[in-house]
Design an enzyme around this catalytic site. Structure first.
Site, PDB file in Angstrom:
ATOM      1  N   CYS A   2       0.790  -1.107  -0.092  1.00 41.99           N
ATOM      2  CA  CYS A   2       0.029   0.075  -0.095  1.00 41.99           C
ATOM      3  C   CYS A   2       0.830   1.207   0.075  1.00 41.99           C
ATOM      4  O   CYS A   2       1.758   1.308   0.615  1.00 41.99           O
ATOM      5  CB  CYS A   2      -0.893  -0.044   1.199  1.00 41.99           C
ATOM      6  SG  CYS A   2      -1.985  -1.427   1.357  1.00 41.99           S
ATOM      7  N   ARG A  27       5.668   0.002  -6.005  1.00 41.88           N
ATOM      8  CA  ARG A  27       5.614  -0.794  -4.444  1.00 41.88           C
ATOM      9  C   ARG A  27       4.704  -2.222  -4.778  1.00 41.88           C
ATOM     10  O   ARG A  27       4.775  -3.096  -3.812  1.00 41.88           O
ATOM     11  CB  ARG A  27       4.862  -0.049  -3.294  1.00 41.88           C
ATOM     12  CG  ARG A  27       5.751   1.049  -2.946  1.00 41.88           C
ATOM     13  CD  ARG A  27       4.856   2.055  -2.405  1.00 41.88           C
ATOM     14  NE  ARG A  27       4.639   1.943  -0.946  1.00 41.88           N
ATOM     15  CZ  ARG A  27       5.282   2.095  -0.022  1.00 41.88           C
ATOM     16  NH1 ARG A  27       6.528   2.803  -0.006  1.00 41.88           N
ATOM     17  NH2 ARG A  27       5.054   1.839   1.389  1.00 41.88           N
ATOM     18  N   TRP A  74      -2.809  -3.055  -1.534  1.00 41.24           N
ATOM     19  CA  TRP A  74      -2.428  -4.428  -1.946  1.00 41.24           C
ATOM     20  C   TRP A  74      -3.166  -5.199  -0.694  1.00 41.24           C
ATOM     21  O   TRP A  74      -2.959  -4.970   0.474  1.00 41.24           O
ATOM     22  CB  TRP A  74      -0.982  -4.510  -1.367  1.00 41.24           C
ATOM     23  CG  TRP A  74      -0.315  -6.079  -1.959  1.00 41.24           C
ATOM     24  CD1 TRP A  74       0.166  -6.207  -2.936  1.00 41.24           C
ATOM     25  CD2 TRP A  74       0.016  -6.809  -1.017  1.00 41.24           C
ATOM     26  NE1 TRP A  74       0.629  -7.654  -2.971  1.00 41.24           N
ATOM     27  CE2 TRP A  74       0.784  -7.825  -1.756  1.00 41.24           C
ATOM     28  CE3 TRP A  74      -0.234  -7.048   0.378  1.00 41.24           C
ATOM     29  CZ2 TRP A  74       0.891  -9.020  -1.206  1.00 41.24           C
ATOM     30  CZ3 TRP A  74       0.056  -8.090   0.926  1.00 41.24           C
ATOM     31  CH2 TRP A  74       0.766  -9.253   0.292  1.00 41.24           C
ATOM     32  N   ASN A 100      -2.098   2.629   5.678  1.00 42.41           N
ATOM     33  CA  ASN A 100      -0.921   1.537   5.304  1.00 42.41           C
ATOM     34  C   ASN A 100      -0.790   0.761   6.705  1.00 42.41           C
ATOM     35  O   ASN A 100      -0.765   1.431   7.552  1.00 42.41           O
ATOM     36  CB  ASN A 100       0.254   2.277   5.036  1.00 42.41           C
ATOM     37  CG  ASN A 100       0.267   2.665   3.590  1.00 42.41           C
ATOM     38  OD1 ASN A 100      -0.771   2.385   3.061  1.00 42.41           O
ATOM     39  ND2 ASN A 100       1.397   3.242   3.227  1.00 42.41           N
ATOM     40  N   GLY A 101      -0.985  -0.554   6.764  1.00 44.02           N
ATOM     41  CA  GLY A 101      -0.717  -1.334   7.830  1.00 44.02           C
ATOM     42  C   GLY A 101      -1.644  -2.376   8.213  1.00 44.02           C
ATOM     43  O   GLY A 101      -2.643  -2.580   7.285  1.00 44.02           O
ATOM     44  N   GLU A 483      18.326 -18.924  -3.398  1.00 39.83           N
ATOM     45  CA  GLU A 483      17.842 -17.930  -4.080  1.00 39.83           C
ATOM     46  C   GLU A 483      17.210 -18.049  -5.669  1.00 39.83           C
ATOM     47  O   GLU A 483      16.411 -17.555  -6.098  1.00 39.83           O
ATOM     48  CB  GLU A 483      18.967 -16.866  -4.259  1.00 39.83           C
ATOM     49  CG  GLU A 483      18.850 -15.592  -5.078  1.00 39.83           C
ATOM     50  CD  GLU A 483      17.600 -14.829  -4.733  1.00 39.83           C
ATOM     51  OE1 GLU A 483      16.876 -14.915  -3.857  1.00 39.83           O
ATOM     52  OE2 GLU A 483      17.253 -13.612  -5.853  1.00 39.83           O
ATOM     53  N   LYS A 487      13.364 -17.335  -6.891  1.00 39.70           N
ATOM     54  CA  LYS A 487      13.065 -16.518  -8.371  1.00 39.70           C
ATOM     55  C   LYS A 487      12.064 -17.527  -9.132  1.00 39.70           C
ATOM     56  O   LYS A 487      11.398 -16.845  -9.660  1.00 39.70           O
ATOM     57  CB  LYS A 487      14.413 -16.171  -9.029  1.00 39.70           C
ATOM     58  CG  LYS A 487      15.349 -15.334  -9.065  1.00 39.70           C
ATOM     59  CD  LYS A 487      15.025 -13.901  -8.637  1.00 39.70           C
ATOM     60  CE  LYS A 487      14.114 -13.484  -7.214  1.00 39.70           C
ATOM     61  NZ  LYS A 487      14.808 -12.946  -6.593  1.00 39.70           N
ATOM     62  N   GLU A 490       8.429 -17.578  -7.598  1.00 38.83           N
ATOM     63  CA  GLU A 490       7.829 -16.246  -7.466  1.00 38.83           C
ATOM     64  C   GLU A 490       7.057 -15.764  -8.884  1.00 38.83           C
ATOM     65  O   GLU A 490       6.244 -15.184  -8.943  1.00 38.83           O
ATOM     66  CB  GLU A 490       8.430 -15.094  -6.607  1.00 38.83           C
ATOM     67  CG  GLU A 490       9.638 -14.662  -7.229  1.00 38.83           C
ATOM     68  CD  GLU A 490      10.232 -13.571  -6.702  1.00 38.83           C
ATOM     69  OE1 GLU A 490       9.570 -12.820  -5.685  1.00 38.83           O
ATOM     70  OE2 GLU A 490      11.741 -13.365  -6.268  1.00 38.83           O
ATOM     71  N   HIS A 506      19.613 -37.268   3.262  1.00 36.91           N
ATOM     72  CA  HIS A 506      19.074 -37.385   4.762  1.00 36.91           C
ATOM     73  C   HIS A 506      17.354 -37.234   4.598  1.00 36.91           C
ATOM     74  O   HIS A 506      16.875 -36.844   5.517  1.00 36.91           O
ATOM     75  CB  HIS A 506      19.705 -36.234   5.693  1.00 36.91           C
ATOM     76  CG  HIS A 506      21.119 -36.651   5.736  1.00 36.91           C
ATOM     77  ND1 HIS A 506      21.601 -37.748   6.444  1.00 36.91           N
ATOM     78  CD2 HIS A 506      22.032 -35.905   5.307  1.00 36.91           C
ATOM     79  CE1 HIS A 506      22.954 -37.515   6.435  1.00 36.91           C
ATOM     80  NE2 HIS A 506      23.353 -36.466   5.670  1.00 36.91           N
ATOM     81  N   LYS A 605       6.186  -5.320  -3.971  1.00 38.13           N
ATOM     82  CA  LYS A 605       7.404  -4.858  -3.896  1.00 38.13           C
ATOM     83  C   LYS A 605       8.165  -4.378  -2.520  1.00 38.13           C
ATOM     84  O   LYS A 605       9.071  -4.697  -2.266  1.00 38.13           O
ATOM     85  CB  LYS A 605       7.841  -3.756  -4.953  1.00 38.13           C
ATOM     86  CG  LYS A 605       9.380  -3.425  -5.202  1.00 38.13           C
ATOM     87  CD  LYS A 605      10.105  -4.412  -5.990  1.00 38.13           C
ATOM     88  CE  LYS A 605      11.567  -4.089  -5.896  1.00 38.13           C
ATOM     89  NZ  LYS A 605      12.273  -5.374  -6.075  1.00 38.13           N
TER      90      LYS A 605
HETATM   91  C1  F6R Z   1      12.287 -11.638  -4.134  1.00 39.71           C
HETATM   92  C2  F6R Z   1      12.150 -10.318  -3.512  1.00 39.71           C
HETATM   93  C3  F6R Z   1      11.706 -10.485  -1.760  1.00 39.71           C
HETATM   94  C4  F6R Z   1      12.418  -9.237  -0.949  1.00 39.71           C
HETATM   95  C5  F6R Z   1      11.885  -9.297   0.296  1.00 39.71           C
HETATM   96  C6  F6R Z   1      12.639  -8.113   1.162  1.00 39.71           C
HETATM   97  O1  F6R Z   1      12.424 -11.383  -5.410  1.00 39.71           O
HETATM   98  O2  F6R Z   1      12.049  -9.383  -3.836  1.00 39.71           O
HETATM   99  O3  F6R Z   1      12.208 -11.705  -1.213  1.00 39.71           O
HETATM  100  O4  F6R Z   1      13.805  -9.415  -1.159  1.00 39.71           O
HETATM  101  O5  F6R Z   1      10.595  -8.945   0.404  1.00 39.71           O
HETATM  102  O6  F6R Z   1      12.618  -6.755   0.508  1.00 39.71           O
HETATM  103  P1  F6R Z   1      13.840  -5.705   0.719  1.00 39.71           P
HETATM  104  O7  F6R Z   1      15.052  -6.151   0.357  1.00 39.71           O
HETATM  105  O8  F6R Z   1      13.181  -4.678   0.022  1.00 39.71           O
HETATM  106  O9  F6R Z   1      13.615  -5.666   2.426  1.00 39.71           O
END
Ligand code: F6R
Length: 610
Positions: A2, A27, A74, A100-101, A483, A487, A490, A506, A605
Site C-alpha cells: 500500500c 510498491r 495491496w 497503510n498497515g 535464491e 526466483k 515467485e 537425509h 515490491k
Molecule cells: C524476491 C524479493 C523479496 C524481497 C523481500 C525483502 O525477489 O524481492 O524476497 O527480497 O521482500 O525486500 P527488501 O530487500 O526490500 O527488504
C-alpha cells in the site's frame, strides 16, 4: 504494498495525488482510490487495477479539489475489489481514511461498533477507523482521531479527512512511515508513505514517528506526540531520487534489470576500492576504524532475497574477517529473545528500506543497544533513517517485483565490507589486492553470462515442462540455490526448493524421480567433487539434471543431462554469476508459463506488513 499520497494547496489536489500514486506504483498494488471535499461533501473514486483506470474515472467528475487523500492498496483483509479499495468512510460519509498497515484488533472493534448500531460496508480492517472517528467526533477532529487511535492495536500510516473540516488533513503513524513535505511560499503540503514520491525540489520534509499525529493545513503543520502534547519537529531538505523508470527496449522490467547488472556492479564498486592498500574506503561512513576493529560478532537481519544476500555475506565475513556471523530472518528474529552484546554489529539488508519485518527487527536490536549498519538501495527510506550508517547499493530503482540487480549489488557491497573487516584483522595487503582483482573482474564475468541468454532460453523451454524443481548446491552455492528456487517460484508459480546438495540423502532424495528436474549449481571449486557425487545419486534415480558449472569443470557432462558453463571466478563471488544465470532461467521459464512477470500474483515490491 500500500501507498499513501495526500495534498493540500493551490493546485488541483486530485491531479497531484494521482501523480503521487504513480510514483508509488513500484510498491505493488491491486486497486487505488482518492477522496476530497467539494461543497461540503465527499467526492471520491475507487478502481481495481491500474492507476490509469482511477485517473480516467476521476476525470469524468470534472471537479477540482483543494485537498485530497489517495491510496494504492495491496489486499490484506478482503479481496481486491473497488469496495475494499481506500479511502474508507463511516456509513454517514463524514470521515474518509486511507491506511497503510494492519489493525490487529479490528474484529473486536467492529463487534463493539456494531453493538452501538454501526453498519459496515466492507471486510477491511481500515473501515473501523473511520467508524471510530465518527463515533468519537463531538466537533473536535483531532480529539476524535486521538481517542480512536488509543483503541487501535497494530500499525498504521494514516491520512484522514472530516467533511466538517474542509481545510485539514490529519496524518498519523505507528511503525509505518509517513513523510510530510511543506512548501511555505506556495502554502502547500504533501503527504506520502515514501518521500521519493514528492519529486519536487526545495521541500521541507518531516517524518512522523510512531504514535505521532499531525494536523495539516496549507499554511502550517502541527505535530502532537503520544501524550497529546504539541511538539516541534525538525525538517530537512531531502536529496530526492530522480531516475528514469522505463523498460527501454526490454519486454519486462525484470529482464532490463537482469541486463543492467554489469553496470550496477560497477557502480557498487566505484570509488570504494584502494588497490594500493588492498582495502576498501567508504564515503560518509559513520563507523570509525576503531569501532570496526572492536566488533566481535555480526548479526545480519533481512528478509527474502536480501536474507539470501545476508547468508552469503555471513560466510564471507567469517571466511575473510574471522568474525562469527549469523544471518537471521528478520520476521523470526524478534521472537527469539536475541542476545546482543556491546561488541555486536547488526547489519540490516533491504533493497527498499521499507520492509516492516526488517525495520521491526532493527528496532528490537536498537532497544538492546546494537549499532546498525544498513545496506540499502533507496535514499531517505525508513531503514536508512533508523540506521547509524548506510552503505548504498547505487543500483538505481528496482521496479521488478523480483529482486535481481539489488541482490547482486548487495553481495558486491557486502563483499567490500567483508574485505574491509578482513584487512582490519588477518587479511594481508596482497590477499586484499587479489580479492579486489576478482571483484573488478565481476562485471565482465556477468557480461559473459548475459551473452548466454539465448542458450538459457532454450534450456528454459526444455525444462519448463517439469512441475517440480530442486536446486542443489554446497557452500556458497547452497544459498545461491535457495535464491534461484525463490526466483523461479515467485514468477513461474512452479514448485521449487533450494537445498544443500549433501542433505539430499537425509530425506528429500525420496522425492527424486523422472518428473522432478534438478538444477545442480557446481560453482565452487572447494565443494565441486562432493556436489558431483550428489548429482550422481540423483542421476541414479532418474531425474533430469541441468548442471550449471564453471568452464572446463571435469566429468560433469557424464552425469548431467544438460550443462551450462559459466566463467570461472573465486568461490566467494561465484554466487553473482550463478545467480544471474538462474535469474535468466527463471525469467524464461516464467515466459513459457505465460505468467505476468512484472506483476507476479500475490506479491508486492515493498512489504510493509508483518
Ligand atoms: C524476491 C524479493 C523479496 C524481497 C523481500 C525483502 O525477489 O524481492 O524476497 O527480497 O521482500 O525486500 P527488501 O530487500 O526490500 O527488504
Amino acid at each position: 504494498m500500500c501507498g499513501i499520497f495526500g495534498y493540500i494547496g493551490p493546485d488541483d489536489s486530485a491531479e497531484i495525488c494521482i501523480e503521487g500514486l504513480k510514483k508509488l506504483e513500484y510498491r505493488g498494488y491491486d486497486s487505488a482510490g482518492l477522496a476530497g471535499i467539494h461543497s461540503g461533501e465527499f467526492l471520491f473514486c475507487k478502481e481495481v487495477g491500474k492507476i490509469d483506470a482511477l485517473e480516467e474515472s476521476w476525470q469524468k467528475q470534472k471537479n477540482k479539489l483543494s485537498l485530497a487523500i489517495a491510496h494504492t492498496r495491496w489486499a490484506t483483509h478482503g479481496k481486491p475489489t473497488a469496495e475494499n479499495a481506500h479511502p474508507h468512510f463511516d456509513e454517514h460519509f463524514n470521515v474518509a481514511v486511507v491506511h497503510n498497515g494492519i489493525i490487529e484488533n479490528h474484529h473486536a472493534l467492529r463487534e463493539m461498533l456494531k453493538e452501538k448500531g454501526h453498519n459496515f460496508q466492507t471486510e477491511t480492517d481500515t473501515e473501523v477507523i473511520a467508524h471510530l472517528i465518527y463515533h468519537f467526533y463531538e466537533g473536535n477532529f483531532l480529539t476524535a482521531v486521538q481517542k480512536s487511535l488509543s483503541l487501535l492495536k497494530g500499525f498504521w500510516g494514516l491520512a484522514i479527512l472530516h467533511k466538517n473540516h474542509p481545510d485539514t488533513i490529519i496524518a498519523a503513524a505507528n511503525e509505518n512511515p509517513l513523510a510530510i513535505a511543506q512548501h511555505f511560499d506556495r502554502q502547500e503540503v504533501y503527504i506520502s508513505s515514501d518521500p521519493n514520491a514528492f519529486h519536487k525540489p526545495d521541500l521541507d520534509v518531516l517524518f512522523l514517528r510512531s504514535q505521532e499525529v499531525a494536523v495539516i493545513c496549507s499554511s502550517k503543520v502541527d505535530v502532537f506526540n503520544h501524550t497529546h502534547e504539541r511538539i516541534s519537529k525538525p525538517t530537512e531538505k531531502l536529496q530526492l531520487e530522480k531516475h528514469e523508470r522505463s523498460k527501454g527496449h526490454f519486454e519486462h522490467f525484470m529482464l532490463k534489470e537482469i541486463f543492467e547488472q554489469p553496470q550496477t556492479i560497477r557502480q557498487a564498486l566505484h570509488s570504494r576500492l584502494s588497490i594500493e592498500f588492498g582495502t576498501v574506503e567508504f564515503d560518509n561512513f559513520a563507523f570509525t576504524l576503531e569501532e570496526l576493529q572492536g566488533v566481535r560478532r555480526i548479526l545480519i537481519l533481512a528478509c527474502g532475497t536480501s536474507w539470501h544476500a545476508g547468508s552469503i555475506a555471513a560466510l564471507l565475513l567469517e571466511d575473510k574477517a574471522r568474525i562469527p556471523t549469523q544471518a537471521e530472518i528478520a520476521s523470526e528474529f524478534r521472537h527469539k529473545n536475541p542476545i546482543i552484546s556491546e561488541d555486536t554489529l547488526v547489519i540490516a539488508i533491504s533493497q527498499s528500506g521499507e520492509t516492516l519485518d526488517t525495520i521491526s527487527a532493527v528496532r528490537e536490536a536498537k532497544r538492546k543497544g546494537a549499532k546498525i549498519l544498513a545496506i540499502c538501495n533507496v535514499q531517505n527510506s525508513t531503514l536508512t533513517r533508523e540506521a547509524d550508517s548506510t552503505l548504498f547499493l547505487r543500483a538505481g530503482p528496482e521496479i521488478s517485483v523480483c529482486s535481481t540487480k539489488a541482490f547482486t549489488s548487495q553481495i558486491t557491497v557486502l563483499s567490500l565490507f567483508a574485505l574491509l573487516m578482513g584487512r582490519l584483522r588477518h587479511v594481508s595487503k596482497e590477499e586484499g589486492q587479489a580479492f579486489i582483482k576478482e571483484l573488478l573482474n565481476l562485471p565482465t564475468v556477468v557480461e559473459k553470462v548475459l551473452e548466454k541468454a539465448p542458450l538459457i532460453k532454450r534450456l528454459a523451454k526444455k525444462y519448463s515442462k517439469y512441475p517440480h524443481f530442486f536446486f542443489l548446491g554446497r557452500h556458497y552455492m547452497f544459498t545461491t540455490s535457495q535464491e534461484a528456487a525463490l526466483k523461479l517460484k515467485e514468477i513461474s508459480y512452479l514448485h521449487a526448493t533450494g537445498y544443500p546438495a549433501g542433505e539430499m540423502k537425509h530425506g528429500p532424495i525420496a522425492l527424486i524421480d523422472e518428473n522432478l528436474a534438478v538444477i545442480g549449481l557446481c560453482g565452487n571449486l572447494k565443494t565441486y567433487e562432493k556436489t558431483l557425487s550428489n548429482l550422481t545419486e540423483v542421476k541414479a534415480r532418474g531425474a533430469p539434471i541441468l548442471a550449471i558449472a564453471f568452464e572446463e569443470a571435469p566429468e560433469i557432462e557424464e552425469i548431467a543431462t544438460d550443462t551450462l558453463y559459466l566463467p570461472l571466478i573465486c568461490d566467494e563471488l561465484a554466487s553473482i554469476p550463478f545467480s544471474v544465470a538462474t535469474q535468466l532461467l527463471a525469467y524464461y521459464i516464467a515466459k513459457e508459463q505465460g505468467t505476468n512477470i512484472d506483476l507476479p500474483r500475490n506479491l508486492a515490491k515493498s512489504v510493509t506488513v508483518e
